[in-house]
Motif scaffolding. Structure first.
Motif, PDB file in Angstrom:
ATOM      1  N   VAL A  56       1.158  -1.029  -0.256  1.00 58.78           N
ATOM      2  CA  VAL A  56       0.091  -0.267  -0.611  1.00 58.78           C
ATOM      3  C   VAL A  56       1.519   1.280  -0.099  1.00 58.78           C
TER       4      VAL A  56
ATOM      5  N   ALA B  42      -9.792  12.354   1.425  1.00 66.14           N
ATOM      6  CA  ALA B  42     -10.606  11.662   1.924  1.00 66.14           C
ATOM      7  C   ALA B  42      -9.720  10.787   3.225  1.00 66.14           C
TER       8      ALA B  42
ATOM      9  N   GLY C 253      -4.291   9.652   3.239  1.00 59.45           N
ATOM     10  CA  GLY C 253      -2.340   9.659   4.079  1.00 59.45           C
ATOM     11  C   GLY C 253      -2.088  10.458   5.006  1.00 59.45           C
TER      12      GLY C 253
ATOM     13  N   THR D 240      -1.024   8.982   8.083  1.00 58.97           N
ATOM     14  CA  THR D 240       1.046   8.376   7.930  1.00 58.97           C
ATOM     15  C   THR D 240       1.569   9.858   7.476  1.00 58.97           C
TER      16      THR D 240
END
Ligand SMILES: Nc1ncnc2c1ncn2[C@@H]1O[C@H](COP(=O)(O)OP(=O)(O)OP(=O)(O)O)[C@@H](O)[C@H]1O
Length: 243
Positions: A30, A51, A55, A58
């Motif tokens: 991913v 959305a 990310g 992260t």
């Protein structure tokens, strides 16, 4: 041969260059971040939109030293963090980063005061705990336990805990995600006030696009990359926002 990378500008608190993060490998890999380039200036208020799965967390976790990138570079001021060891990242977080998450993660058996005090044991130059509690308007609730507080009050304790060490960075991941409208606004006000009064750089992740009105700059992520960066001509106070 890879080009040598210039050091970041003096005014940048965070500089990310070609930051990539891949979870897993092979067919199941991913690509959570795809070559993110970003400069964040001292004292800036940044809102990170995107959305689900784009990310945001992260990126925030890597900026805050909770996780490391798969490739690319990250600087805190002039300090490179890209190849930092776990110990160096721990030191970075302790000295410079305050986190606020959607869920408050307070220790139920400790009072409000003790929950905040815990952080000061490992901080270099913390402010007095009572001062941090007064900044979030909870000075009088110091001897209460988390279970005796509302969700918004618990989140304000979490903010006091994050800022008591006077961090240069306050990183907030959906800080109002579990709160109702009015309480969410109050918590945003506390984050904005504390950030402004301490000169802290603030990054807030949200799904709520209205909150973008509070920011100096709004960064939209899409599919692991930066889709757009916009600057607000004027920052709105949380009271002026509606959704
Ligand atoms: N530990 C992990 N292992 C594997 N994949 C992960 C891991 N953490 C995140 N991902 C994946 O990386 C991508 C980015 O996730 P991330 O949590 O950063 O997104 P997000 O924008 O914060 O989403 P949300 O708004 O839902 O919190 C998603 O596809 C997610 O499934």
């Amino acid at each position: 041969m890879a080009a040598a990378t210039a050091e970041p500008a003096q005014t940048s608190v965070l500089s990310a260059r070609n930051l990539c993060k891949t979870y897993g490998s092979g067919a199941s890999a991913v690509h959570a971040l795809r070559a993110v380039n970003l400069e964040v200036q001292g004292g800036e208020f940044v809102v990170l939109l995107g959305a689900s799965g784009s990310g945001k967390s992260t990126l925030l976790n890597i900026l805050g030293g909770l996780d490391t990138a798969s490739s690319g570079e990250l600087w805190f001021g002039q300090q490179p963090l890209g190849q930092a060891t776990d110990q160096e990242l721990t030191q970075y977080r302790r000295a410079h980063v305050g986190f606020v998450f959607q869920f408050y993660n307070l220790i139920p058996s400790l009072t409000v005061f003790e929950n905040v005090e815990l952080v000061t044991d490992i901080a270099d130059a913390p402010m007095p705990v009572q001062d941090a509690l007064e900044r979030v308007a909870l000075g009088e609730r110091r001897d209460h336990y988390p279970s005796q507080l509302s969700g918004g009050e618990q989140q304000r304790v979490a903010i006091a805990r994050a800022v008591v060490k006077r961090p240069q960075l306050l990183l907030c991941d959906e800080p109002t995600g579990a709160l109702d409208y009015a309480t969410g606004k109050l918590v945003l006000e506390v984050i904005a006030d504390v950030g402004a009064s301490l000169g802290t750089t603030v990054v807030v992740i949200t799904h709520n696009t209205a909150i973008a009105g509070m920011a100096d700059r709004v960064i939209r992520l899409a599919d692991g990359g930066i889709a757009s960066i916009t600057r607000n001509a004027q920052r709105l106070s949380p009271a002026e926002l509606s959704w």
